[in-house]
Motif scaffolding. Sequence first.
Motif, PDB file in Angstrom:
ATOM      1  N   LEU A  21      13.545   1.492  -6.668  1.00 47.71           N
ATOM      2  CA  LEU A  21      14.478   2.013  -5.685  1.00 47.71           C
ATOM      3  C   LEU A  21      14.816   0.943  -4.676  1.00 47.71           C
ATOM      4  CD1 LEU A  21      12.687   5.389  -4.904  1.00 47.71           C
ATOM      5  CD2 LEU A  21      14.579   5.020  -6.465  1.00 47.71           C
ATOM      6  N   GLU A  22      16.058   0.936  -4.240  1.00 49.13           N
ATOM      7  CA  GLU A  22      16.472   0.029  -3.182  1.00 49.13           C
ATOM      8  C   GLU A  22      16.901   0.900  -2.012  1.00 49.13           C
ATOM      9  OE1 GLU A  22      19.915  -3.239  -2.185  1.00 49.13           O
ATOM     10  OE2 GLU A  22      19.402  -2.851  -4.271  1.00 49.13           O
ATOM     11  N   VAL A  23      16.227   0.751  -0.893  1.00 53.31           N
ATOM     12  CA  VAL A  23      16.540   1.528   0.292  1.00 53.31           C
ATOM     13  C   VAL A  23      17.477   0.737   1.165  1.00 53.31           C
ATOM     14  CG1 VAL A  23      15.592   2.707   2.292  1.00 53.31           C
ATOM     15  CG2 VAL A  23      14.284   2.627   0.156  1.00 53.31           C
ATOM     16  N   LYS A  24      18.626   1.349   1.520  1.00 52.91           N
ATOM     17  CA  LYS A  24      19.607   0.652   2.364  1.00 52.91           C
ATOM     18  C   LYS A  24      19.693   1.331   3.701  1.00 52.91           C
ATOM     19  CE  LYS A  24      22.416  -1.115  -1.368  1.00 52.91           C
ATOM     20  NZ  LYS A  24      23.752  -1.274  -1.890  1.00 52.91           N
ATOM     21  N   THR A  73       9.124   2.628  -6.114  1.00 55.42           N
ATOM     22  CA  THR A  73       9.410   3.043  -7.476  1.00 55.42           C
ATOM     23  C   THR A  73       9.110   4.522  -7.648  1.00 55.42           C
ATOM     24  OG1 THR A  73       7.197   2.519  -8.295  1.00 55.42           O
ATOM     25  CG2 THR A  73       8.826   0.772  -8.457  1.00 55.42           C
ATOM     26  N   ILE A  74       9.787   5.090  -8.614  1.00 52.02           N
ATOM     27  CA  ILE A  74       9.469   6.440  -9.058  1.00 52.02           C
ATOM     28  C   ILE A  74       9.369   6.376 -10.579  1.00 52.02           C
ATOM     29  CG2 ILE A  74      10.563   7.635  -7.130  1.00 52.02           C
ATOM     30  CD1 ILE A  74      12.949   8.201  -8.959  1.00 52.02           C
ATOM     31  N   THR A  75       8.813   7.386 -11.182  1.00 50.74           N
ATOM     32  CA  THR A  75       8.668   7.412 -12.634  1.00 50.74           C
ATOM     33  C   THR A  75       9.710   8.340 -13.231  1.00 50.74           C
ATOM     34  OG1 THR A  75       6.303   7.015 -12.411  1.00 50.74           O
ATOM     35  CG2 THR A  75       7.058   7.862 -14.520  1.00 50.74           C
ATOM     36  N   CYS A  76      10.385   7.877 -14.263  1.00 48.87           N
ATOM     37  CA  CYS A  76      11.377   8.687 -14.957  1.00 48.87           C
ATOM     38  C   CYS A  76      10.667   9.860 -15.627  1.00 48.87           C
ATOM     39  CB  CYS A  76      12.109   7.855 -15.998  1.00 48.87           C
ATOM     40  SG  CYS A  76      13.267   8.831 -16.996  1.00 48.87           S
ATOM     41  N   PRO A  77      11.110  11.085 -15.366  1.00 52.37           N
ATOM     42  CA  PRO A  77      10.451  12.244 -15.964  1.00 52.37           C
ATOM     43  C   PRO A  77      10.697  12.359 -17.474  1.00 52.37           C
ATOM     44  CG  PRO A  77      12.370  12.938 -14.718  1.00 52.37           C
ATOM     45  CD  PRO A  77      12.188  11.468 -14.474  1.00 52.37           C
ATOM     46  N   HIS A  78      11.688  11.621 -17.976  1.00 53.92           N
ATOM     47  CA  HIS A  78      12.016  11.703 -19.404  1.00 53.92           C
ATOM     48  C   HIS A  78      11.275  10.668 -20.248  1.00 53.92           C
ATOM     49  CE1 HIS A  78      15.100  14.645 -18.471  1.00 53.92           C
ATOM     50  NE2 HIS A  78      15.532  13.821 -17.521  1.00 53.92           N
ATOM     51  N   CYS A  79      11.310   9.413 -19.807  1.00 53.89           N
ATOM     52  CA  CYS A  79      10.697   8.356 -20.616  1.00 53.89           C
ATOM     53  C   CYS A  79       9.381   7.832 -20.029  1.00 53.89           C
ATOM     54  CB  CYS A  79      11.673   7.198 -20.806  1.00 53.89           C
ATOM     55  SG  CYS A  79      12.033   6.282 -19.295  1.00 53.89           S
ATOM     56  N   GLY A  80       9.109   8.138 -18.759  1.00 53.92           N
ATOM     57  CA  GLY A  80       7.855   7.689 -18.146  1.00 53.92           C
ATOM     58  C   GLY A  80       7.891   6.269 -17.617  1.00 53.92           C
ATOM     59  N   GLU A  93      -0.957  -3.004  -5.588  1.00 55.72           N
ATOM     60  CA  GLU A  93      -0.562  -1.898  -6.458  1.00 55.72           C
ATOM     61  C   GLU A  93       0.000  -0.733  -5.655  1.00 55.72           C
ATOM     62  OE1 GLU A  93      -3.596  -2.065 -10.216  1.00 55.72           O
ATOM     63  OE2 GLU A  93      -4.452  -1.613  -8.244  1.00 55.72           O
ATOM     64  N   VAL A  94      -0.607  -0.448  -4.526  1.00 54.31           N
ATOM     65  CA  VAL A  94      -0.130   0.640  -3.673  1.00 54.31           C
ATOM     66  C   VAL A  94       1.256   0.302  -3.142  1.00 54.31           C
ATOM     67  CG1 VAL A  94      -0.533   1.902  -1.529  1.00 54.31           C
ATOM     68  CG2 VAL A  94      -2.441   1.418  -3.060  1.00 54.31           C
ATOM     69  N   GLN A  95       1.458  -0.937  -2.681  1.00 53.63           N
ATOM     70  CA  GLN A  95       2.750  -1.352  -2.135  1.00 53.63           C
ATOM     71  C   GLN A  95       3.833  -1.286  -3.200  1.00 53.63           C
ATOM     72  OE1 GLN A  95       3.351  -1.899   1.080  1.00 53.63           O
ATOM     73  NE2 GLN A  95       5.492  -2.130   0.607  1.00 53.63           N
ATOM     74  N   GLU A  96       3.515  -1.687  -4.430  1.00 49.45           N
ATOM     75  CA  GLU A  96       4.496  -1.687  -5.513  1.00 49.45           C
ATOM     76  C   GLU A  96       5.005  -0.282  -5.810  1.00 49.45           C
ATOM     77  OE1 GLU A  96       2.539  -3.637  -8.745  1.00 49.45           O
ATOM     78  OE2 GLU A  96       2.799  -5.621  -7.873  1.00 49.45           O
TER      79      GLU A  96
END
Length: 71
Positions: free
Chosen positions: A68-71, A56-63, A49-52
Amino acid sequence: LTKTAFSDLLGVKKQNLNGLMKNPTLETIRKFASVLEVEPWQLFASSQEVQETKNTITCPHCGKPIELEVK
């Protein structure tokens, strides 16, 4: 991290750490998390759960989570 090292970081005696760990208050949980440089919820989550949440981030509008993909 040993109990001795952890108690030193918390600024408590090792003997007192046992009591704090058996019945922690919300304040104690926050202090543990702060010393370990994690969010309080991560103390109770599985490593998966921590790794997942690292990608990711949470959308401030819909939750909903946003991956995220880091390049």
